[in-house]
Design a protein around this motif. Structure first.
Motif, PDB file in Angstrom:
ATOM      1  N   VAL A 194       0.832  -1.203   0.000  1.00 54.50           N
ATOM      2  CA  VAL A 194       0.000   0.000   0.000  1.00 54.50           C
ATOM      3  C   VAL A 194       0.867   1.254   0.000  1.00 54.50           C
ATOM      4  N   ALA A 195       0.756   2.048  -1.057  1.00 56.29           N
ATOM      5  CA  ALA A 195       1.344   3.385  -1.085  1.00 56.29           C
ATOM      6  C   ALA A 195       0.262   4.323  -0.592  1.00 56.29           C
ATOM      7  N   GLY A 196       0.310   4.673   0.700  1.00 57.12           N
ATOM      8  CA  GLY A 196      -0.793   5.407   1.291  1.00 57.12           C
ATOM      9  C   GLY A 196      -0.335   6.594   2.101  1.00 57.12           C
ATOM     10  N   SER A 197      -1.270   7.128   2.875  1.00 56.05           N
ATOM     11  CA  SER A 197      -0.947   8.198   3.814  1.00 56.05           C
ATOM     12  C   SER A 197      -2.047   8.265   4.865  1.00 56.05           C
ATOM     13  N   LEU A 198      -1.666   8.737   6.055  1.00 57.56           N
ATOM     14  CA  LEU A 198      -2.627   9.021   7.116  1.00 57.56           C
ATOM     15  C   LEU A 198      -2.693  10.525   7.279  1.00 57.56           C
ATOM     16  N   ASP A 199      -3.873  11.059   7.596  1.00 57.95           N
ATOM     17  CA  ASP A 199      -3.954  12.508   7.758  1.00 57.95           C
ATOM     18  C   ASP A 199      -3.437  12.973   9.109  1.00 57.95           C
ATOM     19  N   GLY A 200      -3.143  12.056   9.994  1.00 57.32           N
ATOM     20  CA  GLY A 200      -2.567  12.417  11.283  1.00 57.32           C
ATOM     21  C   GLY A 200      -3.592  12.869  12.309  1.00 57.32           C
ATOM     22  N   GLY A 201      -4.835  13.051  11.908  1.00 57.61           N
ATOM     23  CA  GLY A 201      -5.844  13.547  12.831  1.00 57.61           C
ATOM     24  C   GLY A 201      -6.584  12.462  13.586  1.00 57.61           C
ATOM     25  N   GLN A 202      -6.592  11.269  13.032  1.00 56.28           N
ATOM     26  CA  GLN A 202      -7.301  10.144  13.650  1.00 56.28           C
ATOM     27  C   GLN A 202      -6.370   8.937  13.678  1.00 56.28           C
ATOM     28  N   GLN A 203      -5.208   9.111  14.245  1.00 53.29           N
ATOM     29  CA  GLN A 203      -4.187   8.067  14.131  1.00 53.29           C
ATOM     30  C   GLN A 203      -4.606   6.761  14.789  1.00 53.29           C
ATOM     31  N   ALA A 204      -5.247   6.842  15.952  1.00 51.59           N
ATOM     32  CA  ALA A 204      -5.611   5.607  16.657  1.00 51.59           C
ATOM     33  C   ALA A 204      -6.611   4.793  15.840  1.00 51.59           C
ATOM     34  N   SER A 205      -7.623   5.470  15.297  1.00 52.10           N
ATOM     35  CA  SER A 205      -8.633   4.734  14.536  1.00 52.10           C
ATOM     36  C   SER A 205      -8.060   4.239  13.212  1.00 52.10           C
TER      37      SER A 205
ATOM     38  N   ARG B 164      -4.903   3.435  12.676  1.00 51.95           N
ATOM     39  CA  ARG B 164      -4.047   2.286  13.021  1.00 51.95           C
ATOM     40  C   ARG B 164      -4.909   1.039  13.211  1.00 51.95           C
ATOM     41  N   ALA B 165      -6.034   1.196  13.917  1.00 53.58           N
ATOM     42  CA  ALA B 165      -6.927   0.052  14.123  1.00 53.58           C
ATOM     43  C   ALA B 165      -7.465  -0.456  12.797  1.00 53.58           C
ATOM     44  N   ALA B 166      -7.721   0.469  11.858  1.00 57.49           N
ATOM     45  CA  ALA B 166      -8.264   0.063  10.562  1.00 57.49           C
ATOM     46  C   ALA B 166      -7.255  -0.766   9.774  1.00 57.49           C
ATOM     47  N   VAL B 167      -5.972  -0.399   9.868  1.00 53.86           N
ATOM     48  CA  VAL B 167      -4.947  -1.171   9.159  1.00 53.86           C
ATOM     49  C   VAL B 167      -4.951  -2.620   9.652  1.00 53.86           C
ATOM     50  N   TRP B 168      -4.971  -2.785  10.950  1.00 52.09           N
ATOM     51  CA  TRP B 168      -4.999  -4.140  11.518  1.00 52.09           C
ATOM     52  C   TRP B 168      -6.317  -4.833  11.172  1.00 52.09           C
ATOM     53  N   GLY B 169      -7.428  -4.094  11.245  1.00 54.32           N
ATOM     54  CA  GLY B 169      -8.714  -4.689  10.928  1.00 54.32           C
ATOM     55  C   GLY B 169      -8.791  -5.205   9.502  1.00 54.32           C
ATOM     56  N   ILE B 170      -8.242  -4.442   8.575  1.00 48.77           N
ATOM     57  CA  ILE B 170      -8.237  -4.886   7.175  1.00 48.77           C
ATOM     58  C   ILE B 170      -7.407  -6.153   7.024  1.00 48.77           C
ATOM     59  N   ALA B 171      -6.285  -6.225   7.740  1.00 47.73           N
ATOM     60  CA  ALA B 171      -5.449  -7.432   7.688  1.00 47.73           C
ATOM     61  C   ALA B 171      -6.201  -8.632   8.242  1.00 47.73           C
ATOM     62  N   THR B 172      -6.938  -8.430   9.330  1.00 52.57           N
ATOM     63  CA  THR B 172      -7.643  -9.546   9.976  1.00 52.57           C
ATOM     64  C   THR B 172      -8.826 -10.022   9.139  1.00 52.57           C
TER      65      THR B 172
END
Length: 262
Positions: A159-170, A172-180
């Motif tokens: 994934v060539a992506g980016s986070l906006d930095g405003g909702q880092q916790a959610s 981060r959880a989404a990255v793991w959730g997509i993997a699971t």
């Protein structure tokens, strides 16, 4: 087999950013590398999105091609903006194979507000290290693109992506959730700037294997394709595997979507 993911602060000029990223990759990536992943908009300054100058674009691609050849690895180049023939900008991300040849690419429009648009093509590439899916920008955060690529056989999402930095916790959880939920390993590369919050990571269904947080550098994580294949084996008790995550779905309902996989 190892995955390397780059995360660097954007400098004052694209040339300085490119030098920081490419020099660090030359120092850190070893011959153990199977995949190297760079972020969306990797060589910009953090300001308005502009087309990367042609000479710099060619220099960056030449150095990444050399990296692929000398390390014997696949390289997802990240993306950079180019001018489209009819006008406007498009983000282009390439996957280079160990010979330095482009074996897949993803292009997405740059929207008027400078963000990257979504698309409807989702490449899955067969490699000696497993089947990989390519994702660029916001496609990763939608339900369908990762699902479609995993239904098409992807075992690792680059994934060539980016986070906006405003909702880092959610996020981060989404990255793991997509993997699971997709029973896949996610190698997510993000940039660091005033608007981009880093968050590069390698996530497996069981948890994160490596994370960069907001630190600049190159993280690395082991890649075991046989582990993913084991997790996908049918196991209705879910005692040994995560079969529910991918194959316990009615794939026939996705026929129209998966037909778009290139």
């Amino acid at each position: 087999m190892t995955i390397f993911v780059a995360q660097h602060t954007r400098r004052a000029t694209p040339e300085e950013t490119a030098s920081a990223v490419l020099d660090d990759l030359d120092r850190r990536v070893t011959d153990e590398a199977s995949f190297v992943v760079l972020p969306e908009n990797v060589f910009t300054t953090g300001g308005d999105v502009q087309a990367l100058p042609r000479q710099l674009r060619e220099q960056c691609l030449d150095r990444l091609t050399t990296l692929a050849r000398t390390r014997g690895t696949y390289v997802l180049t990240g993306s950079w903006a180019q001018t489209r023939p009819g006008g406007g900008l498009t983000q282009v991300a390439r996957l280079l194979d160990p010979s330095g040849t482009e074996c897949a690419r993803v292009e997405r429009p740059v929207l008027p507000d400078g963000t990257t648009g979504t698309g409807d093509d989702f490449p899955v590439v067969e490699t000696p290290f497993g089947r990989v899916g390519l994702l660029l920008g916001p496609d990763f955060w939608l339900v369908e693109p990762p699902r479609i690529e995993c239904l098409a056989g992807a075992e690792l999402l680059l994934v060539a992506g980016s986070l906006d930095g405003g909702q880092q916790a959610s996020q981060r959880a989404a990255v793991w959730g997509i993997a699971t939920l997709n029973t896949v390993v996610v190698a997510f590369a993000g940039s660091l700037s005033e608007r981009c919050g880093g968050g590069s990571a390698v996530a497996a269904p069981e948890g994160f294997v490596a994370e960069a947080g907001t630190d600049e550098g190159v993280i690395e994580a082991p890649w075991d394709v046989e582990r993913i294949r084991h997790l996908r084996e049918p196991d209705l008790r879910f005692q040994q595997t995560l079969w529910f995550g991918l194959w316990a779905r009615r794939t026939e309902l996705y026929t129209d979507l998966t037909a778009q996989v290139s």
